[in-house]
Design a protein around this motif. Structure first.
Motif, PDB file in Angstrom:
ATOM      1  N   ILE A  28       0.836  -1.290   0.203  1.00 31.29           N
ATOM      2  CA  ILE A  28       0.216   0.258  -0.127  1.00 31.29           C
ATOM      3  C   ILE A  28       0.997   1.997   0.303  1.00 31.29           C
ATOM      4  N   GLU A  29       1.257   1.656  -0.908  1.00 25.20           N
ATOM      5  CA  GLU A  29       2.018   3.014  -1.144  1.00 25.20           C
ATOM      6  C   GLU A  29       0.906   4.149  -1.066  1.00 25.20           C
ATOM      7  N   TYR A  30       1.164   5.257   0.008  1.00 28.73           N
ATOM      8  CA  TYR A  30       0.941   6.677  -0.455  1.00 28.73           C
ATOM      9  C   TYR A  30       1.117   8.079  -0.510  1.00 28.73           C
ATOM     10  N   ASP A  31       1.015   8.505  -0.248  1.00 30.76           N
ATOM     11  CA  ASP A  31       1.228  10.649  -0.027  1.00 30.76           C
ATOM     12  C   ASP A  31       0.426  10.877   0.808  1.00 30.76           C
ATOM     13  N   ILE A  32       0.869  11.360   1.573  1.00 33.75           N
ATOM     14  CA  ILE A  32       0.349  12.508   2.250  1.00 33.75           C
ATOM     15  C   ILE A  32       0.155  13.731   2.158  1.00 33.75           C
ATOM     16  N   THR A  33      -0.375  14.969   2.026  1.00 35.75           N
ATOM     17  CA  THR A  33      -0.088  16.819   2.437  1.00 35.75           C
ATOM     18  C   THR A  33      -0.833  16.868   4.166  1.00 35.75           C
ATOM     19  N   SER A  34      -0.038  17.356   5.222  1.00 32.88           N
ATOM     20  CA  SER A  34      -0.637  18.203   5.876  1.00 32.88           C
ATOM     21  C   SER A  34      -1.516  17.409   6.682  1.00 32.88           C
ATOM     22  N   GLY A  35      -0.484  16.272   7.254  1.00 36.54           N
ATOM     23  CA  GLY A  35      -1.069  15.105   8.344  1.00 36.54           C
ATOM     24  C   GLY A  35       0.249  13.559   7.942  1.00 36.54           C
ATOM     25  N   SER A  36      -0.018  12.722   8.438  1.00 35.60           N
ATOM     26  CA  SER A  36       0.519  11.625   8.664  1.00 35.60           C
ATOM     27  C   SER A  36      -0.792  10.404   9.339  1.00 35.60           C
ATOM     28  N   VAL A  37      -0.121   9.374   8.546  1.00 30.10           N
ATOM     29  CA  VAL A  37      -1.109   7.963   8.682  1.00 30.10           C
ATOM     30  C   VAL A  37      -0.686   7.736  10.085  1.00 30.10           C
ATOM     31  N   ILE A  51      -8.017   4.058   7.897  1.00 33.82           N
ATOM     32  CA  ILE A  51      -6.954   4.345   7.158  1.00 33.82           C
ATOM     33  C   ILE A  51      -7.548   5.473   8.730  1.00 33.82           C
ATOM     34  N   ASN A  52      -6.570   5.885   9.724  1.00 30.24           N
ATOM     35  CA  ASN A  52      -6.620   6.664  10.615  1.00 30.24           C
ATOM     36  C   ASN A  52      -5.876   7.709  10.780  1.00 30.24           C
ATOM     37  N   ILE A  53      -6.275   8.962  10.482  1.00 31.88           N
ATOM     38  CA  ILE A  53      -5.041   9.702  10.085  1.00 31.88           C
ATOM     39  C   ILE A  53      -4.845  11.171  10.987  1.00 31.88           C
ATOM     40  N   THR A  54      -3.324  11.907  11.287  1.00 27.01           N
ATOM     41  CA  THR A  54      -3.981  12.972  12.339  1.00 27.01           C
ATOM     42  C   THR A  54      -3.719  14.171  10.908  1.00 27.01           C
ATOM     43  N   ALA A  55      -4.486  14.739  10.433  1.00 24.09           N
ATOM     44  CA  ALA A  55      -4.109  15.968   9.784  1.00 24.09           C
ATOM     45  C   ALA A  55      -3.962  17.528  10.307  1.00 24.09           C
ATOM     46  N   THR A  56      -3.234  17.960  10.784  1.00 24.31           N
ATOM     47  CA  THR A  56      -2.807  19.350  10.928  1.00 24.31           C
ATOM     48  C   THR A  56      -3.402  20.253   9.936  1.00 24.31           C
ATOM     49  N   GLU A  57      -3.803  20.247   8.817  1.00 20.31           N
ATOM     50  CA  GLU A  57      -4.370  21.295   7.686  1.00 20.31           C
ATOM     51  C   GLU A  57      -5.373  20.500   7.024  1.00 20.31           C
ATOM     52  N   GLY A  58      -5.911  20.933   6.281  1.00 19.28           N
ATOM     53  CA  GLY A  58      -6.875  20.145   5.148  1.00 19.28           C
ATOM     54  C   GLY A  58      -5.700  19.790   3.530  1.00 19.28           C
ATOM     55  N   GLY A  59      -5.976  18.385   2.820  1.00 22.07           N
ATOM     56  CA  GLY A  59      -5.058  17.717   2.929  1.00 22.07           C
ATOM     57  C   GLY A  59      -5.221  16.761   1.959  1.00 22.07           C
ATOM     58  N   SER A  60      -4.941  16.324   1.552  1.00 24.72           N
ATOM     59  CA  SER A  60      -5.199  14.901   0.568  1.00 24.72           C
ATOM     60  C   SER A  60      -4.135  14.040   0.375  1.00 24.72           C
ATOM     61  N   LEU A  61      -4.863  12.464   0.941  1.00 28.48           N
ATOM     62  CA  LEU A  61      -4.289  11.607   0.599  1.00 28.48           C
ATOM     63  C   LEU A  61      -4.491  10.587  -0.697  1.00 28.48           C
ATOM     64  N   LYS A  62      -3.253   9.903  -1.307  1.00 29.58           N
ATOM     65  CA  LYS A  62      -3.169   9.318  -2.184  1.00 29.58           C
ATOM     66  C   LYS A  62      -2.757   8.161  -2.119  1.00 29.58           C
ATOM     67  N   ALA A  63      -3.373   7.045  -2.271  1.00 22.95           N
ATOM     68  CA  ALA A  63      -3.231   6.124  -2.142  1.00 22.95           C
ATOM     69  C   ALA A  63      -3.384   4.460  -2.951  1.00 22.95           C
ATOM     70  N   ILE A  64      -2.063   3.915  -2.868  1.00 21.54           N
ATOM     71  CA  ILE A  64      -2.820   2.627  -4.418  1.00 21.54           C
ATOM     72  C   ILE A  64      -2.753   1.549  -3.672  1.00 21.54           C
ATOM     73  N   ALA A 108     -10.641  17.222   5.519  1.00 19.44           N
ATOM     74  CA  ALA A 108     -10.672  18.967   6.118  1.00 19.44           C
ATOM     75  C   ALA A 108      -9.227  19.154   7.375  1.00 19.44           C
ATOM     76  N   LYS A 109      -8.774  19.679   7.629  1.00 18.66           N
ATOM     77  CA  LYS A 109      -8.674  20.050   8.841  1.00 18.66           C
ATOM     78  C   LYS A 109      -8.969  19.112   9.659  1.00 18.66           C
ATOM     79  N   GLU A 110      -8.286  18.619  10.396  1.00 16.46           N
ATOM     80  CA  GLU A 110      -8.229  17.341  11.920  1.00 16.46           C
ATOM     81  C   GLU A 110      -9.464  16.077  11.485  1.00 16.46           C
ATOM     82  N   SER A 111      -9.529  16.123  10.500  1.00 18.07           N
ATOM     83  CA  SER A 111     -10.064  14.558   9.895  1.00 18.07           C
ATOM     84  C   SER A 111      -9.338  13.653  11.098  1.00 18.07           C
TER      85      SER A 111
END
Length: 140
Positions: A28-37, A51-64, A108-111
């Motif tokens: 499972i490859e992924y890129d996340i902006t403004s947060g972490s998986v 997928i549990n994430i920490t979102a410090t700002e709005g961003g996006s997750l790209k998951a293969i 969104a932020k805090e997702s």
């Protein structure tokens, strides 16, 4: 891009190294902006990948997503995934290939939680810590 390595039946998932059990690894490859998986888990009742994430700002997750980990089919044809962020339906973009599906999911932020619901999922994919997971395959 980070990678979780997943052998087919018994899974060891690593974001930092290669794991090879009987030459049956999946990623499972992924890129996340403004947060972490934080973790990947599966729910066999809903055939979903959570997928549990920490979102410090709005961003996006790209998951293969390899089809052997999660897929959505109806009568042998590709079907859409149902996607929730913190329990709310959301829009996403998708690229479909023979062996994988790539989702780009804005949040969104805090997702906190992204749930991808399909028709087939790996059974009992549970993150042990930030880098490891175990599981088996389930098909409904």
């Amino acid at each position: 891009m980070k990678t979780f390595i997943i052998p087919l039946m018994v899974l060891i998932v690593s974001s930092t190294g290669e794991v090879n059990i009987e030459n049956q690894n999946m990623k499972i490859e992924y890129d996340i902006t403004s947060g972490s998986v934080n973790s990947f888990t599966s729910d066999t009742n809903t055939t979903s990948l959570i997928i549990n994430i920490t979102a410090t700002e709005g961003g996006s997750l790209k998951a293969i997503l390899p089809r052997k980990i999660i897929d959505s089919k109806h009568e042998e044809q590709d079907d859409i995934f149902y996607l929730l962020i913190d329990g709310e339906e959301c829009k996403f973009t998708e690229t479909i290939e023979d062996n994988q599906r790539t989702l780009t999911i804005p949040y969104a932020k805090e997702s906190r939680q992204i749930e991808i619901i399909g028709t087939e999922t790996i059974n009992k994919l549970v993150t042990i810590d930030e880098d490891l997971a175990l599981g088996t395959m389930l098909r409904i």
